[in-house]
Design a protein around this motif. Structure first.
Motif: not given
Length: 329
Positions: A307-314, A224-243
């Motif tokens: 943060m918001r992904a569609s606008t890239g704003t923080v 669950p924390e992985g999904v939350l962290a991925a949501a944050a990275l979607r907004c600010v940029g970065g790469q994430f992989q989870g298994r």
């Protein structure tokens, strides 16, 4: 009914901060009191009450989960003031009212109240199991990291992209016995390791902030924390992989319940959090990302990020509350 990116109305950005503020302030009453369950319960109640004031039809897709047997904010729970209205905007919600219950009980660093929302179907409905995670911040070529490779191979790839020796790479890892082999491998390369006691959402987000000097996050933590962290990275940029990691038949059955059929699948950032996403967090205790709740003579102060992904704003939001959010005068 609203369609497309308009589902996540601009007003919801600051409304999300109100929700995480309420949870953080409630949990802060229990900082250092040694009672994890009481702190978690206070945060859950406050976050649930705040969510139910919002003008939406929300479904918890990442919640307190089955493992914790929490009384509120479980996976599948409906929230929002319009949850019975067929014309209301339908929102998926991932949340952790208190990310770092042990941290809070012991008055440690980096406890957060965390929330992410997306349009319906935008967040992976991850079972409450462990997830192997690999994350770097923005600015690297696509494909720099790959969970199918060894830790050493990923470190060398990151170092090459950064133009430094592997020994100069700083890695954030949860301080757990299960990571002994990983830590030994990293130290064999000469890497610096930032061991954290808890709070891997903040750990993953730290890779996006140059001031932390953390280059990469590695290791197993909650899915669950992985999904939350991925949501944050979607907004600010970065790469994430989870298994997802399954330790027994019970956990494999839990995966099947949530529609997970490929138990070895490596999930990309966009598969964990897609479309428009809003991420919000408020500090409960001081940490690398945010300051914690402070009580002064006539006010309570909070620090949040949204943060918001569609606008890239923080946006960094410092709140001064003459009374506790949701509380009485």
């Amino acid at each position: 009914m609203m369609k497309g990116s308009h589902v996540l109305d601009r007003l919801l950005v600051l409304e999300m901060v109100r929700v995480t503020e309420a949870a953080a302030v409630a949990a802060s009453n229990l900082v250092g009191r040694g009672d994890e369950r009481a702190a978690d319960h206070a945060a859950v109640e406050a976050m649930r009450n705040a969510l139910n004031e919002l003008d939406l039809d929300g479904t918890i897709v990442i919640g307190e989960g089955e493992r914790d047997e929490a009384p509120m904010l479980y996976i599948g729970e409906k929230v929002g003031a319009r949850r019975d209205d067929p014309n209301a905007p339908r929102i998926d919600i991932a949340l952790d009212p208190l990310e770092g219950t042990t941290i809070t009980a012991k008055a440690g660093a980096n406890a957060l109240a965390v929330l992410a929302i997306a349009e319906e179907g935008g967040l992976l409905n991850a079972p409450d199991v462990y997830m192997e995670k690999l994350a770097i911040g923005p600015g690297y070529p696509e494909g720099t990291i790959d969970l199918s490779r060894s830790a050493s191979e990923n470190i060398r790839s990151i170092a090459k992209a950064k133009g430094v020796d592997p020994s100069e790479i700083i890695v954030c890892v949860l301080d757990r016995p299960r990571h002994a082999a990983l830590i030994a491998e990293l130290r064999g390369l000469g890497c610096g390791i930032n061991l954290i006691p808890d709070g891997d959402v903040a750990g993953v987000i730290a890779v996006t902030d140059p001031d932390t000097t953390i280059d990469v996050y590695m290791g197993q933590g909650g899915a669950p924390e992985g999904v939350l962290a991925a949501a944050a990275l979607r907004c600010v940029g970065g790469q994430f992989q989870g298994r997802l990691v399954f330790r027994n038949d019970d956990e494999r059955a839990r995966a099947a319940k949530w529609g997970v059929t490929d138990l070895n699948r490596i999930y990309s950032l966009e598969e964990l959090a897609q479309g428009d996403v809003i991420f919000a967090a408020t500090g409960v205790t001081d940490g690398t990302l945010l300051e914690g709740v402070k009580r002064r003579k006539n006010a309570i102060t909070t620090e949040s990020v949204v943060m918001r992904a569609s606008t890239g704003t923080v946006r960094w939001v410092r709140g001064e509350h003459r009374r506790e959010p949701g509380g009485q005068d």
